[in-house]
Design a protein around this motif. Structure first.
Motif, PDB file in Angstrom:
ATOM      1  N   PRO A 271       0.822  -1.229   0.000  1.00 51.21           N
ATOM      2  CA  PRO A 271       0.000   0.000   0.000  1.00 51.21           C
ATOM      3  C   PRO A 271       0.846   1.264   0.000  1.00 51.21           C
ATOM      4  N   LYS A 272       2.051   1.217   0.626  1.00 46.77           N
ATOM      5  CA  LYS A 272       2.898   2.408   0.618  1.00 46.77           C
ATOM      6  C   LYS A 272       3.405   2.695  -0.795  1.00 46.77           C
ATOM      7  N   GLY A 273       3.804   1.633  -1.510  1.00 46.15           N
ATOM      8  CA  GLY A 273       4.227   1.804  -2.895  1.00 46.15           C
ATOM      9  C   GLY A 273       3.082   2.295  -3.768  1.00 46.15           C
ATOM     10  N   ARG A 274       1.864   1.795  -3.489  1.00 42.90           N
ATOM     11  CA  ARG A 274       0.698   2.250  -4.254  1.00 42.90           C
ATOM     12  C   ARG A 274       0.441   3.736  -4.035  1.00 42.90           C
ATOM     13  N   TYR A 275       0.666   4.223  -2.810  1.00 43.41           N
ATOM     14  CA  TYR A 275       0.479   5.642  -2.533  1.00 43.41           C
ATOM     15  C   TYR A 275       1.462   6.483  -3.349  1.00 43.41           C
ATOM     16  N   TYR A 276       2.750   6.099  -3.323  1.00 44.54           N
ATOM     17  CA  TYR A 276       3.750   6.864  -4.080  1.00 44.54           C
ATOM     18  C   TYR A 276       3.497   6.777  -5.579  1.00 44.54           C
ATOM     19  N   LEU A 277       2.964   5.641  -6.023  1.00 45.74           N
ATOM     20  CA  LEU A 277       2.616   5.514  -7.439  1.00 45.74           C
ATOM     21  C   LEU A 277       1.491   6.488  -7.786  1.00 45.74           C
ATOM     22  N   ALA A 278       0.512   6.639  -6.885  1.00 41.56           N
ATOM     23  CA  ALA A 278      -0.626   7.520  -7.135  1.00 41.56           C
ATOM     24  C   ALA A 278      -0.228   8.984  -7.146  1.00 41.56           C
ATOM     25  N   VAL A 279       0.774   9.375  -6.300  1.00 41.43           N
ATOM     26  CA  VAL A 279       1.176  10.786  -6.253  1.00 41.43           C
ATOM     27  C   VAL A 279       2.291  11.094  -7.251  1.00 41.43           C
ATOM     28  N   LYS A 281       5.378   9.697  -7.495  1.00 39.26           N
ATOM     29  CA  LYS A 281       6.763   9.482  -7.053  1.00 39.26           C
ATOM     30  C   LYS A 281       7.139   8.045  -7.386  1.00 39.26           C
ATOM     31  N   TYR A 282       7.485   7.862  -8.675  1.00 36.61           N
ATOM     32  CA  TYR A 282       7.687   6.509  -9.196  1.00 36.61           C
ATOM     33  C   TYR A 282       8.931   5.835  -8.623  1.00 36.61           C
ATOM     34  N   ASP A 283       9.985   6.608  -8.365  1.00 40.79           N
ATOM     35  CA  ASP A 283      11.201   6.002  -7.793  1.00 40.79           C
ATOM     36  C   ASP A 283      10.924   5.432  -6.404  1.00 40.79           C
ATOM     37  N   GLU A 286       8.770   2.278  -6.795  1.00 40.87           N
ATOM     38  CA  GLU A 286       9.568   1.116  -7.201  1.00 40.87           C
ATOM     39  C   GLU A 286      10.423   0.615  -6.049  1.00 40.87           C
ATOM     40  N   HIS A 287      10.966   1.581  -5.239  1.00 43.42           N
ATOM     41  CA  HIS A 287      11.806   1.203  -4.086  1.00 43.42           C
ATOM     42  C   HIS A 287      11.037   0.279  -3.122  1.00 43.42           C
ATOM     43  N   TYR A 288       9.795   0.640  -2.800  1.00 43.61           N
ATOM     44  CA  TYR A 288       9.049  -0.148  -1.806  1.00 43.61           C
ATOM     45  C   TYR A 288       8.513  -1.449  -2.405  1.00 43.61           C
ATOM     46  N   PHE A 289       8.150  -1.465  -3.693  1.00 42.77           N
ATOM     47  CA  PHE A 289       7.720  -2.722  -4.301  1.00 42.77           C
ATOM     48  C   PHE A 289       8.883  -3.715  -4.330  1.00 42.77           C
ATOM     49  N   PHE A 313       5.208  -0.334 -14.091  1.00 43.72           N
ATOM     50  CA  PHE A 313       5.750  -0.409 -15.453  1.00 43.72           C
ATOM     51  C   PHE A 313       4.706   0.016 -16.475  1.00 43.72           C
ATOM     52  N   GLN A 314       3.460  -0.349 -16.214  1.00 43.93           N
ATOM     53  CA  GLN A 314       2.405   0.066 -17.139  1.00 43.93           C
ATOM     54  C   GLN A 314       2.247   1.587 -17.145  1.00 43.93           C
ATOM     55  N   LYS A 315       2.294   2.189 -15.939  1.00 40.04           N
ATOM     56  CA  LYS A 315       2.089   3.625 -15.825  1.00 40.04           C
ATOM     57  C   LYS A 315       3.256   4.415 -16.398  1.00 40.04           C
ATOM     58  N   THR A 316       4.481   3.868 -16.322  1.00 42.55           N
ATOM     59  CA  THR A 316       5.669   4.575 -16.832  1.00 42.55           C
ATOM     60  C   THR A 316       6.003   4.178 -18.267  1.00 42.55           C
ATOM     61  N   HIS A 317       5.082   3.409 -18.867  1.00 46.00           N
ATOM     62  CA  HIS A 317       5.223   3.038 -20.283  1.00 46.00           C
ATOM     63  C   HIS A 317       6.537   2.270 -20.539  1.00 46.00           C
ATOM     64  N   ARG A 318       6.810   1.268 -19.662  1.00 42.37           N
ATOM     65  CA  ARG A 318       7.968   0.382 -19.883  1.00 42.37           C
ATOM     66  C   ARG A 318       7.440  -1.047 -19.936  1.00 42.37           C
ATOM     67  N   PRO A 319       6.890  -1.399 -21.091  1.00 45.57           N
ATOM     68  CA  PRO A 319       6.252  -2.711 -21.218  1.00 45.57           C
ATOM     69  C   PRO A 319       7.256  -3.829 -21.430  1.00 45.57           C
ATOM     70  N   ASP A 320       8.241  -3.897 -20.548  1.00 44.78           N
ATOM     71  CA  ASP A 320       9.234  -4.972 -20.683  1.00 44.78           C
ATOM     72  C   ASP A 320       8.605  -6.286 -20.248  1.00 44.78           C
ATOM     73  N   SER A 321       9.237  -7.340 -20.703  1.00 45.98           N
ATOM     74  CA  SER A 321       8.682  -8.686 -20.496  1.00 45.98           C
ATOM     75  C   SER A 321       8.634  -9.088 -19.025  1.00 45.98           C
TER      76      SER A 321
END
Length: 596
Positions: A271-279, A281-283, A286-289, A313-321
């Motif tokens: 949930p903490k990573g989800r919060y930073y993703l929503a605001v 703060k992608y770095d 990613e750190h908490y995930f 990855f979907q939100k930052t448009h990095r559709p790596d495998s």
């Protein structure tokens, strides 16, 4: 030698009694501390030797020891001791002890992963709870339903989990165990999430947190808020989510000095990573995930971290495998796991339902048999009471009829005797007149008068005897005499006299006797008064008193007696002196007679 043996036996008995009382004291002491300090309870129980204990004391020691071990989170490897306790307490002890024995057997089955039998014994434990008794152990009943909820939770049967957890919460409040009730409320958060009811989950989360803080559980209040962060992020309530995160990290007690969460709670990083993703703060997200993926090695953490990274990855448009594979892997694994768990426990639930319905049928049958026996006893008792009552009423009715018959007969005889007395008195006066007119026959008339007086005295004695019998009966009928005035004008003989007076006809001797009977029945005291004046009233004067008392008018009295109004006026003026010993007119006489 025999005396010495006797002394030894007495000494042994005294020592056993003292040992038994000491053991009882220790058992009570262990039971008193078992909820607050189960380890101390085990120490006390271990100090009690089975030697010298009665069977009930040995079984109570074993029940308390097994309960204390369960509270210390002992994992049971066998169900033998618990079965022994159930077999004993099914026919001994209290309802609370039977509930505890089945609860401990359920815990043993749960530890050895025999979930159908575990649930069956939890249900039996709940059935043994006597919630109508003020001594009911509601705290234990709450634990029973809590364990049932726990089984369903771990098998992903959410609705059953929620149902029994709510029962656990209910009985925790009744037991005044606020901590258990609040923890139960917090347990419903995951259930509502699993049912797709985020608003309900958020509401119960906030309620539980507020209650925990109100009752002084500050750390628990903060810890409960962790379950609402993901919901708030998904509802886009980011400010509230940040507030909950700050409270959770600063007050829950789950973080060390480096602000890392304690081992086993790494799932919070999702949930903490989800919060930073929503605001944005992608770095940080990613750190908490990745931190969760690295430190949380269990299935839930691995899947949550993979899902978080996939969303990032979907939100930052990095559709790596790797990201796509993580999301796909998580979705598939989660689906397979849920399906497997559901199929397994659905079979288990069916077994549990069958056992539960069997138990319900057995209890219902026992209850029906008890009710049938109770109704038989009540029916027999009711029939006996009705039969006895009928016999008593019938016997009393016969007595009453016999007494009434005797009373009526006495009235008739009294009226007849009184009528004869009045005629004899009138005849006596005529004789006295004849004596004054014919002195030559005085001796013969005196003899006749003496005989006449003796006859009158005999009749008066008969009258007194009859009056005594009547008074005995009338003493039982006092209340009925109070309504005599009201019943007077309804009597048949009264109506006969009323018609005769209106037509100017004279009543017959038989009708006068019926009138005397009615007056004796309705106005016994009045009748006794006018009849006790020996030789004072002649027949017309006596009858005049009765007609005045019955409210007949002077004109009606003249018609019924066959005399003139002047005659009635004259005798009414003289009767005042005769009856009451004072001078007075006819109006005063009427008032006095009606007042009797």
């Amino acid at each position: 030698m025999l005396k010495r043996f006797f002394h030894i036996c007495v000494l042994v008995l005294l020592l056993n009694a003292c040992g038994s009382r000491e053991a009882q004291r220790l058992l009570d002491q262990a039971e008193a501390v078992i909820n607050e300090n189960s380890s101390e309870a085990i120490t006390i129980l271990d100090s009690i030797s089975n030697d010298g204990l009665s069977r009930s004391q040995r079984m109570r020691r074993l029940l308390l020891l097994t309960n204390a071990q369960n509270k210390c989170d002992t994992v049971f490897r066998s169900d033998s001791i618990q079965k022994l306790l159930v077999n004993y307490y099914e026919s001994h002890g209290t309802a609370n002890e039977r509930m505890l024995a089945h609860y401990l057997l359920g815990r043993a089955y749960q530890d050895i992963h025999d979930y159908p039998n575990a649930l069956n014994n939890y249900q039996k434990a709940a059935n043994h709870a006597d919630t109508t008794d003020i001594e009911c152990d509601y705290a234990l009943l709450s634990r029973v339903y809590g364990q049932m909820s726990d089984v369903f939770y771990h098998q992903n049967l959410i609705e059953e989990d929620l149902k029994f957890n709510n029962l656990a919460i209910r009985y925790s409040w009744k037991a005044k165990d606020t901590l258990a009730a609040i923890l139960g409320m917090a347990g419903n958060i995951a259930a509502y999430k699993g049912m797709g009811k985020p608003d309900s989950a958020l509401s119960i989360c906030e309620q539980a947190s507020v209650l925990a803080r109100r009752y002084g559980y500050k750390n628990l209040s903060a810890g409960i808020l962790g379950g609402a962060i993901t919901i708030l992020v998904e509802k886009d309530s980011l400010n509230k989510a940040k507030t909950f995160m700050d409270i959770y990290e600063s007050e829950s007690g789950f973080f060390d000095e480096n602000h890392d969460i304690v081992k086993g709670r790494e799932v919070y990083y999702y949930p903490k990573g989800r919060y930073y993703l929503a605001v944005g703060k992608y770095d940080s997200a990613e750190h908490y995930f990745r931190k969760e993926l690295r430190e949380g090695k269990d299935f839930n953490n691995q899947n949550a971290a993979s899902r978080g990274l996939a969303l990032l990855f979907q939100k930052t448009h990095r559709p790596d495998s790797a990201a796509k594979y993580a999301l796909y892997s998580y979705t598939m694994n989660d689906s397979v796991y849920a399906n497997m768990a559901t199929e397994e426990v659905e079979r288990m639930k069916a077994m549990y339902d069958y056992s539960r319905y069997q138990e319900s049928a057995r209890l219902a049958n026992e209850k029906s048999e008890k009710m049938h026996k109770r109704l038989m006893v009540i029916g027999f008792s009711t029939f006996s009471i009705i039969a006895i009552t009928f016999i008593v009423i019938r016997r009393e009715r016969k007595k009453r009829i016999a007494a009434l018959h005797h009373y009526k007969q006495s009235i008739a005889e009294l009226a007849k005797a009184q009528s004869e007395v009045i005629r004899l008195r009138s005849h006596g006066r005529n004789i006295e007149t004849a004596l004054s007119q014919a002195q030559s026959n005085i001796e013969e008339l005196n003899n006749y008068t003496s005989e006449l007086n003796l006859l009158i005295e005999k009749k008066e004695i008969d009258i007194e005897i009859l009056r005594s019998d009547i008074e005995k009966y009338q003493s039982k009928e006092t209340k009925e005499r109070e309504i005599a005035e009201a019943k007077l004008k309804d009597s048949e003989i009264y109506h006969i006299f009323d018609k005769l007076a209106a037509k100017g006809n004279l009543p017959s001797a038989e009708e006068w006797q019926q009138m005397y009977m009615m007056v004796i029945d309705f106005f016994p005291s009045f009748y006794q008064f006018i009849s006790s004046k020996k030789y004072a009233l002649n027949e017309k004067e006596f009858n005049t008193c009765i007609l005045i008392r019955l409210h007949f008018r002077p004109k009606d009295i003249c018609n019924l007696l066959g005399v003139s109004s002047a005659y009635i006026t004259k005798i009414r003026n003289t009767m005042m002196k005769k009856l009451f010993g004072v001078e007075g007119n006819s109006k005063k006489l009427d008032e006095e007679i009606l007042g009797l």
